[in-house]
Design an enzyme around this catalytic site. Sequence first.
Site, short mmCIF file in Angstrom:
data_model
loop_
_atom_site.label_atom_id
_atom_site.label_comp_id
_atom_site.label_asym_id
_atom_site.label_seq_id
_atom_site.Cartn_x
_atom_site.Cartn_y
_atom_site.Cartn_z
N LYS A 261 44.35 36.50 41.79
CA LYS A 261 44.73 35.30 41.32
C LYS A 261 44.35 34.90 39.86
CE LYS A 261 46.06 34.13 45.91
NZ LYS A 261 45.50 35.26 46.61
N ARG A 262 44.63 36.05 38.87
CA ARG A 262 44.14 35.86 37.53
C ARG A 262 45.30 35.23 36.69
NH1 ARG A 262 40.05 37.74 39.83
NH2 ARG A 262 38.63 38.98 39.04
#
Lengths: 271, 271
Positions: free
Chosen positions: A93-94
Amino acid sequence: MNRQELVNLIKERKSYLCVGLDTDINKIPKHLLSHADPVFAFNKAIIDATKDIAVAYKINTAFYECLGIRGWESLQRTIEYIPKNVFTIADAKRGDIGNTSTYYAKTFFETYAFDSVTVAPYMGSDSVQPFLAFSEKWAIVLGLTSNEGSNDFQLQPAGDGLLYEQVMKKCASWGTPDNMMFVVGATQGESIANIRKLLPDHFFLVPGVGAQGGSLKEISEKGLNKDGGLLVNASRAIIFAGSDERFAEDARAVALQYQAEMGLYLNGVIQ
Amino acid sequence: MNRQELVNLIKERKSYLCVGLDTDINKIPKHLLSHADPVFAFNKAIIDATKDIAVAYKINTAFYECLGIRGWESLQRTIEYIPKNVFTIADAKRGDIGNTSTYYAKTFFETYAFDSVTVAPYMGSDSVQPFLAFSEKWAIVLGLTSNEGSNDFQLQPAGDGLLYEQVMKKCASWGTPDNMMFVVGATQGESIANIRKLLPDHFFLVPGVGAQGGSLKEISEKGLNKDGGLLVNASRAIIFAGSDERFAEDARAVALQYQAEMGLYLNGVIQ
């Protein structure tokens, strides 16, 4: 891995199962704790038991990061151990300003050689686009997630629809169905048909079956397309199916059940 | 670190400067590359040169992650080296379902002992709340970011206002000004007064001065409150001010300029 290879794998295995390696060191069988790297010992056994059934493995980086440097060592051993013909997902989830997102993309695509990474869309185009600049690599953007918090923003009115619709439409315009997928939660039953209509060709990574209560039947009936178009993830339901020496066999048994059910849904849909 | 300690530090130093350790190994002075850990050698010199001026250090995790395990070793050495009386920020933009967010919080608050971590809000309440459950630790939620992509979603209509307003109002209701801050980009000049009106008491972490072109004067005039209420970050403008053996002195000189300017803005505002 490119799209055609992924589609071929789904057809061959009659499976769109993604096994989620959410390997919580506090939940693995106790006999593994004497290993030098218990998390990798666990993952290795799970991979050996499921590598002919799963089409993808998803590594939830939080469970590795929290162990510090030895966690990253376990992650590295795991990604290197996964067979190259299976799709790999860094569930990380960057997303950040462009300069920084480029470094995140390099991290997961080059340093660790994942096929894909999950990406948070809130910061917009320059936070997502750097992940699309790598050949045969994928950004998997959060669309409509499986958790209760999806009601807070994603399902709220925005523009001429709901926020998740705006996000998915706009993000889709930055990439193609060959380098972008979306996260769509299996718990979002009523919205899935709408999302498939919005994006007929994209693959969706679907968490939320198993421990979170989403229905494989519903997501499959509403979400499958002629290429499959789904990667349905199960983590805890598979990897923690058993808790003793037989944990890998127990995991395989549950994975086989998913594969059998998926085979039924694929029948007549995939071309 | 709790709020009162942070406010006292700002008053003592007449500074709300956050030094961003975006330590790109390709940009550090060449003579450091012979060190066993060049990134830490660089950070150590920057910290030594600025630790009486800065009130916070922000570590952009992407620049460390991309180096693999040795990058995490550099990060660990750096966070351990920063004096305990200065506020520390893991700029990691994490956020996931509750179970996973708890592991991210443990990573940055326990494994690495940061005071705070930046958090992406798209997944809603259960993705943010786990970061609020640690005593004297902070979640710094993305509000209105400094990058061009902030136009894609954050500045679009949502509900009865703009998305970033909905996000900041709702997120603020889950925490307090003692455990939550927001990211507000210095490049968002016109919106900053509005945001301060919306949230009079919260601290804002402000990136975007220096290399990204935001105005320290504008963000200060519109954003300061009686406790200071701002942590203005400069990364490249400080740490890469010089490129030879004198890089740490050059960094100190730029940091002193920021401090001097900040002292003027604080005068008569902070109580």
